[in-house]
Design a protein around this motif. Structure first.
Motif, short mmCIF file in Angstrom:
data_model
loop_
_atom_site.label_atom_id
_atom_site.label_comp_id
_atom_site.label_asym_id
_atom_site.label_seq_id
_atom_site.Cartn_x
_atom_site.Cartn_y
_atom_site.Cartn_z
N LEU A 1 0.86 -1.17 0.00
CA LEU A 1 0.00 0.00 0.00
C LEU A 1 0.90 1.23 0.00
CD1 LEU A 1 -3.03 0.77 0.10
CD2 LEU A 1 -2.77 1.02 2.58
N PHE B 1 1.01 5.49 -0.70
CA PHE B 1 0.35 6.77 -0.91
C PHE B 1 1.31 7.70 -1.65
CE2 PHE B 1 -0.15 11.16 0.59
CZ PHE B 1 -1.44 11.43 0.17
N LEU C 1 -2.84 6.32 -4.94
CA LEU C 1 -2.70 5.18 -4.04
C LEU C 1 -2.46 3.93 -4.88
CD1 LEU C 1 -2.99 4.64 -0.92
CD2 LEU C 1 -5.27 3.75 -1.46
N TYR D 1 -2.01 -0.21 -4.62
CA TYR D 1 -2.37 -1.26 -3.66
C TYR D 1 -2.16 -2.64 -4.26
CZ TYR D 1 -6.68 -1.62 -6.40
OH TYR D 1 -7.59 -1.79 -7.42
#
Length: 972
Positions: free
Chosen positions: A608, A610, A672, A674
């Motif tokens: 993950l 950002f 983002l 993921y």
């Protein structure tokens, strides 16, 4: 073909790996963290080419010799490479990795691990590309990346592809991205005589295509990056011995449909209803479908052979040769392209000195079909035969005005196809030599020099036969020709410092770039020569220079927190000295959240990250050179000035603007990345805002203040904002069955935020000087600008009845209003693939929502007086939209009615491919057979032939064919 098969067999049988005795090696593949067996792992003997897959118990059997290189790969784990040393049993333990984030991604002036990327970057490799009959490199990524819209200019072979990345960002300049091929930025214009700026590239030679979308990723390319950047990396040598590959496709192209014009019986009925006795008498007895006369079922063939390996153990190498020979569905259309490529990557001085040498040449022969025949086939009277038997113009049926063709009547479509020969040849070389020296005395520093050269020479000619119907007296045919030479020279030099300090990593890059573009053009007009014009040969030269300094800083702490900052300074010769320099900074931050303690060991979240970034980029693509100077243009041969009894051509000054400067885009992006459930589900989410200022547009100037009434000027601002989302899933992955699925969606809102004056644009067929689109502050660019149609109780448009929107009792220009945009609000891409044992099936599709199109074919050809030539002594066919409208006349208001603005949203199935893989068909040889259908189906409410139109005007469009592909891949 028989000779090729014999040669192929001889090569295989002569391979030392086959002639030597091999051992059957048994092994088992485990997860190193918990010793769980891994079923479905791919095990390949790189030396011999043999491969296998681990079974449900993780076991496999593979034949190998001492010294053979064996690779083991499994999704979600690091790939391993071992050298076989005679063991009879192998215990192979694989380490989990974040495959998506460990992937090496090509960026400007270098590479980076995906986990260290801070900008919006999407990379596709050869396994991800679209399959089928691919002629243009841009087709490889169609529908694959959120926010990247690829629209072909039409269905011609090798036709250009328009790529919009996150919407349109300019009013008058080129909106296409910057292409960088193996480190060489290409010019923003087509080479003379070519169909596509990157048609020199064989799609089979491409390893990856990387799309840089936001300014934090593109700012390193500064003034040319406002429309995004496409980095193309070609395949390189690898392995120890050489591996060979032969790919062949045979494609059949069929017209998918035809425009709804009246057939002969419908047309006779209409003329009998609305025509005079004289007009009715002009009807013929034939039943000619002119569209079927100019279109055909076409064929295309593509052959590609490559050799990949290593020379001498320290020079990875790849060589390829290919030929593409493709006919178009419009008769007379053909592209024949031959390409050669060489990639050498030698290393010296214990790998401190690395070379990358890329060279590719192409020779393209184009036979351009006469696209004027498309419109003429729609208009020509279907009751007339192709040949009339008259002793003029080769016997083609022609509407005559005395001894010449009527100047307003359409030309016989078959004559346009047969009697115009339009050809070109393009010879092009693109190459570069890059040297990386990792300093012995300072191993953290690498010095890089990259020298690139892009050179082309093209020739073309258009010959019109004396049999082509013409309105000119004493017509004897004509010839025009051209010669174009183009040079693009590049020199890059930069230093890279990369060092770890405990948990800290610092990587700094800084450099200098010089790029020079030069074009020579020669044109010859034989018709002017026959008319004894003073000038019939024309020479021109154009050149520009871009001088740049650039730098990038990457800082990472504990692989969790990453900061990137870039700066580029560009100086362009397109502007005067005071405005030549532009400065383009960017900054971005990324946080690898999954590496925090609270997510370590998570069984749901594997990765993950950002991202947030901001930057500035510029645009001058398509801007003519030296507009800040007074330039002089010679007058036309028919516009001479008389001195005494002699006529002279004169030179007149062109408009200029010394205040022109860069268009500048400021982009803010939050994203983002993921990866979930053991990396089986992964994707990205991005939210962005791109504000462009100082847009260049043509504006009127006061009389006597310049050498024209319009100049290019920086006067506008624009904003694009949107959301992008993608998700990919390996739903099932086992020894016998795999199923993967990918989906992406993008929302984009595009608006002009500043523009002092309206600019009409979007020229259309019908009338003189009519435009259907407008650039206006507060609206989307290229919005349709129309009259509001009034309908009767049955929903039928009332001819000449339009709403008086300003209430002044008069229907005129002031009653036009803005109605819809040609650009989609929402775009989606879908792809899925299945594998069952040796069979594989894949499909790709796209969705476009909220895009509208202007049906110019219906508006300009759908009225009854069209049938009788608007009172002239010829007949022309009528579009069946006449049955919906009943319009009698072509008027400005009728042409510009919002009735012809249609919802062109669509769902298109682009490709379905079914293949069969025959492993070890012959010892060391893998064979794959496949069949594919392209442009499978389109679902839309649009009444025209095709809803997918770049900028939304449907007129004289070359239809996209449905394609049936049969392919063969041989690897040995």
């Amino acid at each position: 073909m028989r000779i090729f098969k014999q040669t192929l067999l001889a090569l295989v049988l002569s391979s030392p790996a086959i002639l030597s005795a091999q051992e059957a090696v048994k092994g088992t593949v485990y997860d190193s963290t918990n010793n769980a067996i891994l079923a479905g792992a791919d095990i390949t003997n790189i030396t011999s080419g043999e491969s296998t897959v681990s079974d449900d118990q993780g076991n496999f059997i593979l034949e190998a010799n001492d010294g053979d290189i064996i690779t083991i790969s499994y999704f979600g784990f690091d790939e391993q490479e071992i050298t076989y040393a005679g063991q009879t049993q192998l215990q192979l333990r694989m380490s989990k990795t974040t495959e998506n984030l460990k992937e090496v991604v090509v960026i400007g002036y270098g590479t980076s691990k995906k986990e260290d990327i801070t900008g919006s970057v999407n990379q596709l490799n050869s396994k991800d590309f679209n399959k089928g009959s691919i002629t243009s490199a841009q087709e490889l990524v169609t529908g694959k990346i959120a926010g990247v819209v690829v629209t072909s200019a039409g269905g011609a072979p090798g036709d250009g592809q328009n790529i919009l990345i996150r919407g349109n960002s300019s009013l008058s300049l080129n909106a296409q991205p910057l292409y960088v091929v193996d480190g060489v930025p290409l010019a923003d214009t087509n080479v003379g005589g070519s169909r596509n700026p990157i048609d020199f590239l064989n799609p089979n030679d491409i390893e990856t295509m990387t799309i840089l979308k936001d300014a934090s990723a593109t700012a390193i390319y500064g003034s040319r990056a406002a429309n995004g950047v496409v980095l193309v990396t070609t395949k390189k040598g690898k392995g120890k011995g050489f591996r060979y590959s032969y790919n062949s496709t045979t494609s059949i192209y069929q017209p998918e449909g035809y425009i709804d014009m009246m057939n002969a019986n419908q047309f006779r009925e209409l003329v009998n209803q609305v025509g005079t006795t004289a007009e009715i008498a002009r009807l013929g007895n034939a039943n000619t479908d002119w569209q079927r006369k100019i279109y055909k079922t076409a064929a295309g063939f593509d052959h590609n052979f490559s050799a990949t390996g290593n020379i001498g153990g320290n020079m990875p190498s790849r060589f390829s040769v290919s030929n593409t020979n493709q006919d178009g569905i419009l008769r007379g259309d053909n592209i024949n392209r031959t390409t050669l490529s060489m990639n050498l990557n030698p290393t010296l001085l214990d790998k401190h000195l690395r070379f990358e040498i890329n060279a590719r040449g192409s020779y393209i022969e184009n036979q351009f079909a006469n696209r004027d025949a498309i419109s003429s086939a729609l208009e020509y009277d279907p009751t007339q035969p192709v040949y009339s038997g008259a002793n003029i113009f080769g016997g083609y049926h022609t509407w005559m005005d005395g001894a010449v063709k009527h100047n307003l009547a359409p030309v016989n479509p078959v004559a346009l196809i047969n009697e115009v020969d339009d050809t070109s040849e393009i010879r092009r070389f693109v190459g570069n030599a890059k040297v990386d020296y990792n300093l012995h005395f300072l191993p953290s520093v690498t010095a890089t020099v990259n020298v690139g050269y892009d050179i082309s020479n093209s020739n073309g000619r258009k010959i019109k036969s004396a049999n082509l119907p013409s309105q000119l007296a004493n017509w004897n045919g004509s010839k025009t020709s051209f010669n174009n030479e183009f040079y693009n020279k590049l020199f890059d030099a930069y230093l890279t410092f990369d060092k770890d300090f405990g948990k800290h990593n610092v990587k700094v890059m800084g450099g200098y770039s010089y790029q020079y573009f030069n074009t020579y053009q020669y044109n010859f007009d034989g018709l002017l020569k026959e008319q004894n014009a003073e000038q019939y040969e024309f020479y021109s030269r154009d050149q520009s220079t871009l001088l740049s300094y650039y730098g990038r800083l990457n800082y990472s702490f504990d692989n969790k927190y990453i900061l990137t900052a870039t700066m580029r300074a560009d100086a362009s010769s397109k502007f005067k000295k005071d405005n030549q320099w532009g400065y383009f900074p960017s900054a971005a931050f990324a946080w690898n959240i999954s590496k925090e303690e609270f997510l370590k060991g998570s069984t749901v979240v594997n990765d993950l990250k950002f991202r947030v970034g901001y930057g500035q980029v510029g645009n001058v693509a398509g801007l003519n050179n030296f507009q800040y100077l007074t330039r002089y243009q010679i007058s036309q041969a028919t516009a001479n000035y008389q001195f005494g009894s002699t006529f002279y051509q004169t030179y007149r000054p062109q408009p200029f603007n010394g205040d022109l400067k860069w268009e500048v885009s400021n982009t803010f992006n939050i994203g983002l990345d993921y990866s979930l459930f053991k990396n089986r589900i992964y994707g990205t989410v991005d939210v962005y805002s791109k504000k462009t200022k100082d847009l260049i547009a043509s504006v009127y100037v006061d009389p006597f203040t310049n050498f024209g009434n319009m100049i290019d000027k920086n006067i506008g601002d624009m904003e694009n904002k949107g959301i992008e989302f993608s998700i990919n899933s390996d739903i099932v992955k086992s020894k016998d069955f795999d199923w993967s699925f990918g989906y992406n969606i993008a929302f984009n809102d595009n608006k002009i935020t500043k523009l002092p004056t309206d600019n009409l644009t979007g020229g259309i067929d019908g009338g003189t000087g009519n435009n259907i689109q407008i650039q206006r502050e507060g609206e989307a660019p290229f919005s349709f600008y129309v009259y509001k149609q009034i309908y009767d109780a049955n929903g039928k448009p009332i001819e000449g009845a339009y709403e008086d929107l300003n209430g002044d009792g008069i229907i005129n220009e002031k009653d036009r209003y803005i109605h819809k945009s040609p650009f989609a609000k929402v775009t989606m891409g879908l792809n899925t693939s299945f594998r069952y044992k040796n069979w594989d099936l894949s499909a790709t599709a796209r969705v476009s929502l909220g895009n509208y199109a202007y049906n110019n074919v219906a508006s300009s050809k759908g009225y009854s007086r069209k049938a009788t030539g608007n009172g002239q002594n010829f007949l022309t066919n009528v579009h069946t939209d006449y049955y919906k409208t009943g319009f009698t006349n072509i008027t400005e208001t009728n042409l510009l009615s919002d009735h012809f603005i249609e919802d062109a949203s669509f769902f298109r199935i682009d490709n379905i491919t079914l293949g069969y893989n025959l492993k070890q068909a012959i010892k060391g040889m893998d064979v794959r057979f496949y069949g594919a259908v392209q442009n499978v189906a389109v679902f839309t409410n649009y009444s025209g032939l095709d809803p997918e139109m770049y900028r939304g005007i449907d007129n004289n469009f070359y239809p996209r064919p449905r394609t049936y592909v049969f392919g063969l891949n041989v690897n040995f």
